[in-house]
Design an enzyme around this catalytic site. Structure first.
Site, PDB file in Angstrom:
ATOM      1  CG  HIS A 165      22.124  48.856  17.557  1.00  0.00           C
ATOM      2  ND1 HIS A 165      20.786  48.916  17.820  1.00  0.00           N
ATOM      3  CD2 HIS A 165      22.281  49.227  16.264  1.00  0.00           C
ATOM      4  CE1 HIS A 165      20.144  49.300  16.730  1.00  0.00           C
ATOM      5  NE2 HIS A 165      21.034  49.483  15.768  1.00  0.00           N
ATOM      6  CB  CYS A 167      22.229  46.557  23.351  1.00  0.00           C
ATOM      7  SG  CYS A 167      21.573  46.427  21.688  1.00  0.00           S
TER       8      CYS A 167
HETATM    9  N1  GTP Z   1      16.190  44.147  14.858  1.00  0.00           N
HETATM   10  C1  GTP Z   1      16.740  44.914  15.814  1.00  0.00           C
HETATM   11  N2  GTP Z   1      17.289  44.328  16.879  1.00  0.00           N
HETATM   12  C2  GTP Z   1      17.848  45.125  17.809  1.00  0.00           C
HETATM   13  C3  GTP Z   1      17.894  46.511  17.721  1.00  0.00           C
HETATM   14  N3  GTP Z   1      18.532  46.988  18.822  1.00  0.00           N
HETATM   15  C4  GTP Z   1      18.851  45.927  19.543  1.00  0.00           C
HETATM   16  N4  GTP Z   1      18.456  44.782  18.959  1.00  0.00           N
HETATM   17  C5  GTP Z   1      18.566  43.368  19.340  1.00  0.00           C
HETATM   18  O1  GTP Z   1      17.464  42.976  20.109  1.00  0.00           O
HETATM   19  C6  GTP Z   1      17.721  41.662  20.564  1.00  0.00           C
HETATM   20  C7  GTP Z   1      17.016  41.373  21.859  1.00  0.00           C
HETATM   21  O2  GTP Z   1      17.209  40.018  22.073  1.00  0.00           O
HETATM   22  P1  GTP Z   1      16.933  39.221  23.436  1.00  0.00           P
HETATM   23  O3  GTP Z   1      17.436  37.849  23.273  1.00  0.00           O
HETATM   24  O4  GTP Z   1      15.514  39.449  23.828  1.00  0.00           O
HETATM   25  O5  GTP Z   1      17.815  40.067  24.476  1.00  0.00           O
HETATM   26  P2  GTP Z   1      19.277  39.721  25.050  1.00  0.00           P
HETATM   27  O6  GTP Z   1      19.255  38.449  25.778  1.00  0.00           O
HETATM   28  O7  GTP Z   1      19.707  40.919  25.803  1.00  0.00           O
HETATM   29  O8  GTP Z   1      20.122  39.525  23.712  1.00  0.00           O
HETATM   30  P3  GTP Z   1      21.690  39.724  23.462  1.00  0.00           P
HETATM   31  O9  GTP Z   1      21.883  41.141  23.041  1.00  0.00           O
HETATM   32  O10 GTP Z   1      22.022  38.777  22.349  1.00  0.00           O
HETATM   33  O11 GTP Z   1      22.405  39.404  24.733  1.00  0.00           O
HETATM   34  C8  GTP Z   1      19.235  41.564  20.595  1.00  0.00           C
HETATM   35  O12 GTP Z   1      19.604  40.614  19.618  1.00  0.00           O
HETATM   36  C9  GTP Z   1      19.713  42.953  20.189  1.00  0.00           C
HETATM   37  O13 GTP Z   1      20.928  42.916  19.479  1.00  0.00           O
HETATM   38  C10 GTP Z   1      17.291  47.093  16.573  1.00  0.00           C
HETATM   39  O14 GTP Z   1      17.263  48.320  16.386  1.00  0.00           O
HETATM   40  N5  GTP Z   1      16.735  46.256  15.654  1.00  0.00           N
HETATM   41 ZN    ZN Z   2      19.444  46.816  22.558  1.00  0.00          ZN
END
Ligand code: GTP
Ligand code: ZN
Length: 205
Positions: A165, A167
């Site tokens: 991912h 992200c």
């Molecule tokens: N379960 C799951 N989580 C995902 C997927 N793609 C991205 N994520 C996660 O979605 C989460 C969104 O969390 P938030 O805390 O709302 O967003 P954020 O502050 O950008 O989180 P961080 O990535 O930890 O900085 C993150 O932990 C990502 O790693 C996926 O396909 N499945």
């Molecule tokens: Zn993501």
């Protein structure tokens, strides 16, 4: 006049075989460029809003597809073959619905036919039809499995997806090399231990 200008621009796009991009969509991308810290009016970025808009149309092509339509053509004559069919290492790209960052990985898709089979390319087409949307990996995995289950009514379906991912690599926790593995097993593959072991081991898990 601004309106005439837009019109000419649309004609130019059409002449080049490109889809015109609505003004508000381009403006949204200019706003994002500004927000990121750059100047959308500088030379190198002038055509970027249109390119980005068209790129997103392509990344999200799946919204315009009915995935199950890919499974409409089924073959009944399978020469008495009643063992599992497996497609593995199917590369795919998707985008996460949280950050719209790339998800890059590979999928393994298997089913145990009851009466009918489909052309193997169609399994990959179903995967792409769901992947080319904003996704989370869990939903992608179960949507692909459910689609095959509903369309083919086989004895079992198994889908395993392994992906990285964007992200998690390029931002946030910045941890590259982490693979997320998700699986969805239905029918025989869920209920029968031996079938489950067989399919997972053929998939390399
Ligand atoms: N379960 C799951 N989580 C995902 C997927 N793609 C991205 N994520 C996660 O979605 C989460 C969104 O969390 P938030 O805390 O709302 O967003 P954020 O502050 O950008 O989180 P961080 O990535 O930890 O900085 C993150 O932990 C990502 O790693 C996926 O396909 N499945
Ligand atoms: Zn993501």
């Amino acid at each position: 006049m601004a309106h005439d200008h837009l019109h000419d621009e649309d004609d130019d796009d059409l002449a080049r075989g490109k889809e015109p991009v609505p003004h508000d969509v381009q403006e949204a991308i200019r706003t994002l460029i500004r927000w990121s810290g750059d100047d959308p009016a500088r030379e190198g970025l002038l055509d970027t809003p249109k390119r980005v808009a068209r790129a997103w149309k392509e990344y999200c092509q799946g919204y315009g597809e009915d995935p199950s339509a890919h499974l409409a053509r089924q073959f009944e004559e399978v020469g008495g073959y009643n063992e599992l069919v497996l497609l593995k290492d199917i590369p795919f790209q998707s985008h996460c619905e949280h950050h719209m960052a790339p998800i890059v990985g590979k999928a393994a898709i298997a089913y145990l036919p009851r009466h009918k089979v489909v052309g193997i390319s169609k399994l990959a087409r179903v995967l792409h039809a769901y992947a080319r949307r904003l996704q989370i990996q869990e939903r992608l995995t179960s949507e692909v499995a459910q689609c095959i289950w509903d369309a083919l009514k086989p004895h079992g379906v198994a889908v395993v997806i392994e992906a990285q991912h964007g992200c998690m690599t390029g931002r946030g926790v910045r941890t590259p090399g982490v693979g997320m593995v998700t699986s969805r097993l239905i029918g025989t593959f869920l209920e029968d231990n031996r079938s489950r072991k067989e399919v997972l081991s053929l998939m390399g898990y």
